[in-house]
Motif scaffolding. Structure first.
Motif, PDB file in Angstrom:
ATOM      1  N   GLU A 125      80.498  44.760 -25.523  1.00 15.31           N
ATOM      2  CA  GLU A 125      80.316  44.885 -26.968  1.00 15.31           C
ATOM      3  C   GLU A 125      78.832  44.827 -27.335  1.00 15.31           C
ATOM      4  N   PHE A 126      78.457  45.595 -28.352  1.00 17.58           N
ATOM      5  CA  PHE A 126      77.088  45.596 -28.882  1.00 17.58           C
ATOM      6  C   PHE A 126      77.114  44.772 -30.171  1.00 17.58           C
ATOM      7  N   PRO A 127      76.979  43.445 -30.059  1.00 16.74           N
ATOM      8  CA  PRO A 127      77.282  42.548 -31.182  1.00 16.74           C
ATOM      9  C   PRO A 127      76.126  42.406 -32.172  1.00 16.74           C
ATOM     10  N   VAL A 128      76.070  43.269 -33.175  1.00 21.07           N
ATOM     11  CA  VAL A 128      74.966  43.268 -34.134  1.00 21.07           C
ATOM     12  C   VAL A 128      75.156  42.174 -35.178  1.00 21.07           C
ATOM     13  N   LYS A 129      74.144  41.325 -35.310  1.00 14.98           N
ATOM     14  CA  LYS A 129      74.155  40.285 -36.330  1.00 14.98           C
ATOM     15  C   LYS A 129      73.635  40.829 -37.652  1.00 14.98           C
ATOM     16  N   PHE A 130      72.462  41.444 -37.612  1.00 18.28           N
ATOM     17  CA  PHE A 130      71.956  42.148 -38.786  1.00 18.28           C
ATOM     18  C   PHE A 130      70.901  43.170 -38.379  1.00 18.28           C
ATOM     19  N   CYS A 131      70.668  44.126 -39.270  1.00 20.78           N
ATOM     20  CA  CYS A 131      69.656  45.158 -39.085  1.00 20.78           C
ATOM     21  C   CYS A 131      68.486  44.901 -40.027  1.00 20.78           C
ATOM     22  N   GLU A 132      67.344  45.481 -39.689  1.00 21.37           N
ATOM     23  CA  GLU A 132      66.162  45.324 -40.529  1.00 21.37           C
ATOM     24  C   GLU A 132      65.424  46.653 -40.646  1.00 21.37           C
ATOM     25  N   LEU A 133      64.806  46.851 -41.811  1.00 18.81           N
ATOM     26  CA  LEU A 133      63.909  47.979 -42.028  1.00 18.81           C
ATOM     27  C   LEU A 133      62.737  47.477 -42.859  1.00 18.81           C
ATOM     28  N   THR A 134      61.538  47.563 -42.292  1.00 16.66           N
ATOM     29  CA  THR A 134      60.330  47.103 -42.973  1.00 16.66           C
ATOM     30  C   THR A 134      59.384  48.258 -43.211  1.00 16.66           C
ATOM     31  N   TYR A 135      58.865  48.343 -44.431  1.00 16.87           N
ATOM     32  CA  TYR A 135      57.784  49.269 -44.768  1.00 16.87           C
ATOM     33  C   TYR A 135      56.576  48.434 -45.183  1.00 16.87           C
ATOM     34  N   GLN A 136      55.415  48.792 -44.670  1.00 13.98           N
ATOM     35  CA  GLN A 136      54.176  48.177 -45.159  1.00 13.98           C
ATOM     36  C   GLN A 136      53.244  49.251 -45.673  1.00 13.98           C
ATOM     37  N   ASP A 137      52.767  49.075 -46.898  1.00 14.10           N
ATOM     38  CA  ASP A 137      51.780  49.960 -47.499  1.00 14.10           C
ATOM     39  C   ASP A 137      50.470  49.195 -47.645  1.00 14.10           C
ATOM     40  N   ARG A 138      49.366  49.883 -47.407  1.00  9.41           N
ATOM     41  CA  ARG A 138      48.051  49.279 -47.583  1.00  9.41           C
ATOM     42  C   ARG A 138      47.246  50.173 -48.525  1.00  9.41           C
ATOM     43  N   ILE A 139      46.925  49.626 -49.687  1.00 14.71           N
ATOM     44  CA  ILE A 139      46.256  50.377 -50.748  1.00 14.71           C
ATOM     45  C   ILE A 139      44.807  49.935 -50.843  1.00 14.71           C
ATOM     46  N   PHE A 140      43.879  50.869 -50.710  1.00 14.85           N
ATOM     47  CA  PHE A 140      42.460  50.578 -50.869  1.00 14.85           C
ATOM     48  C   PHE A 140      42.173  50.515 -52.366  1.00 14.85           C
ATOM     49  N   TRP A 141      42.355  49.320 -52.926  1.00 16.92           N
ATOM     50  CA  TRP A 141      42.410  49.188 -54.375  1.00 16.92           C
ATOM     51  C   TRP A 141      41.090  49.468 -55.075  1.00 16.92           C
ATOM     52  N   GLN A 142      39.964  49.301 -54.394  1.00 13.33           N
ATOM     53  CA  GLN A 142      38.674  49.538 -55.033  1.00 13.33           C
ATOM     54  C   GLN A 142      38.432  51.018 -55.323  1.00 13.33           C
ATOM     55  N   GLU A 143      39.262  51.901 -54.757  1.00 13.05           N
ATOM     56  CA  GLU A 143      39.178  53.324 -55.078  1.00 13.05           C
ATOM     57  C   GLU A 143      39.903  53.648 -56.385  1.00 13.05           C
ATOM     58  N   HIS A 144      40.617  52.674 -56.929  1.00 16.44           N
ATOM     59  CA  HIS A 144      41.415  52.904 -58.137  1.00 16.44           C
ATOM     60  C   HIS A 144      41.011  52.005 -59.302  1.00 16.44           C
ATOM     61  N   ILE A 145      40.553  50.797 -59.010  1.00 11.62           N
ATOM     62  CA  ILE A 145      40.173  49.850 -60.053  1.00 11.62           C
ATOM     63  C   ILE A 145      38.899  49.123 -59.631  1.00 11.62           C
ATOM     64  N   ALA A 146      38.195  48.554 -60.611  1.00 10.25           N
ATOM     65  CA  ALA A 146      36.934  47.875 -60.323  1.00 10.25           C
ATOM     66  C   ALA A 146      37.130  46.430 -59.903  1.00 10.25           C
ATOM     67  N   ASP A 147      38.233  45.825 -60.357  1.00 10.31           N
ATOM     68  CA  ASP A 147      38.448  44.402 -60.125  1.00 10.31           C
ATOM     69  C   ASP A 147      39.937  44.140 -60.026  1.00 10.31           C
ATOM     70  N   LEU A 148      40.317  43.106 -59.271  1.00 11.97           N
ATOM     71  CA  LEU A 148      41.736  42.775 -59.114  1.00 11.97           C
ATOM     72  C   LEU A 148      42.411  42.422 -60.434  1.00 11.97           C
ATOM     73  N   SER A 149      41.625  42.001 -61.415  1.00  9.00           N
ATOM     74  CA  SER A 149      42.207  41.685 -62.723  1.00  9.00           C
ATOM     75  C   SER A 149      42.870  42.904 -63.352  1.00  9.00           C
ATOM     76  N   GLU A 150      42.530  44.096 -62.857  1.00 10.32           N
ATOM     77  CA  GLU A 150      43.109  45.343 -63.374  1.00 10.32           C
ATOM     78  C   GLU A 150      44.261  45.847 -62.511  1.00 10.32           C
ATOM     79  N   ILE A 151      44.818  44.974 -61.691  1.00 12.37           N
ATOM     80  CA  ILE A 151      45.847  45.410 -60.749  1.00 12.37           C
ATOM     81  C   ILE A 151      47.058  46.025 -61.450  1.00 12.37           C
ATOM     82  N   ASN A 152      47.255  45.656 -62.717  1.00 12.11           N
ATOM     83  CA  ASN A 152      48.384  46.230 -63.450  1.00 12.11           C
ATOM     84  C   ASN A 152      48.231  47.732 -63.667  1.00 12.11           C
TER      85      ASN A 152
END
Length: 254
Positions: A131-158
């Motif tokens: 038997e192939f006894p699966v407990k649970f499956c997982e799928l992870t996505y990681q995104d990395r955004i170079f935020w200084q190309e879009h905003i001047a300061d983290l306070s503008e993250i919205n």
């Protein structure tokens, strides 16, 4: 996300299965797997076994039992380190990794990654003879955004994400965060489990600032095939990404 955004900031995709029993440790199966895939993944490293994170009431509790994990995690990668197989007695994981300095490198797409992952899982199933006894499956996505190309300061993250950071206004001077370290859990009934969402800031080797947006979907496969579970999880990943970022930023990724 796969088809909608040609400039999707995906940096890593992880697919994995945790088994109910340490079957990869039986009859030397884990060494058969390593030997079968060593030509495609010739770089072998070792690490501490991966623990299980289990949702208990409203908190995640790490658990590790060396009788199930085995003594070591085997990490097999390609020479360019973009593809990684991770094995221990009760886990099979597969990673596609794009390094920060490879920003222009094309994302191979979910189907291409899943095909490689499925070949690995099929080999295990075909050689398990039980038997192939699966407990649970997982799928992870990681995104990395170079935020200084879009905003001047983290306070503008919205302007990028649908979040607002705390700040202090003292006589007209505003003190805002210069880093973010946060983690959230979301129950997701559709996958039979939950999501873990992490939003953190980091610095690249080139001393550039990034926002890391990572989501792990983890759930039990109950009334569906494993292939179908991953399709549902992929759909939920896409929805989460679209619902977490604002429209103007999403338009810039097309």
């Amino acid at each position: 996300m796969d088809d909608t955004y040609s400039k999707a900031p995906l940096s890593e995709v992880i697919m994995g299965i945790t088994l109910k029993q340490p079957v990869l440790g039986k009859n030397g199966l884990i060494y058969e797997i390593i030997n079968a895939f060593k030509n495609d993944y010739p770089v072998i490293r070792y690490g501490n076994p991966l623990e299980d994170l289990e949702m208990v009431d409203y908190s995640l509790e790490p658990k590790i039992d060396y009788n199930y994990t085995g003594p070591v995690l085997y990490r097999l990668s390609t020479l360019d380190t973009n593809w990684l197989v991770q094995l221990q007695f009760n886990k099979i994981f597969f990673n596609w990794i794009k390094k920060d300095e490879e920003r222009e490198k094309n994302y191979p797409g979910f189907t291409s990654i899943y095909k490689r992952y499925a070949q690995l899982a099929a080999f295990v199933q075909n050689n398990l003879h039980s038997e192939f006894p699966v407990k649970f499956c997982e799928l992870t996505y990681q995104d990395r955004i170079f935020w200084q190309e879009h905003i001047a300061d983290l306070s503008e993250i919205n302007k990028i994400m649908k979040i607002i950071l705390p700040s202090i206004n003292d006589n007209g001077r505003v003190y805002s965060p210069n880093n973010i370290f946060s983690k959230y859990t979301l129950p997701v009934e559709k996958i039979g489990g939950y999501a873990i969402v992490s939003i953190n800031t980091a610095t690249t080797k080139e001393n550039k600032q990034v926002i890391s947006f990572q989501c792990t979907l983890r759930g039990a496969v109950k009334d569906m095939l494993i292939d179908d579970w991953y399709e549902v999880a992929r759909e939920m990943q896409n929805k989460l990404f679209n619902d977490s970022f604002n429209e103007k930023f999403l338009e810039s990724l097309k």
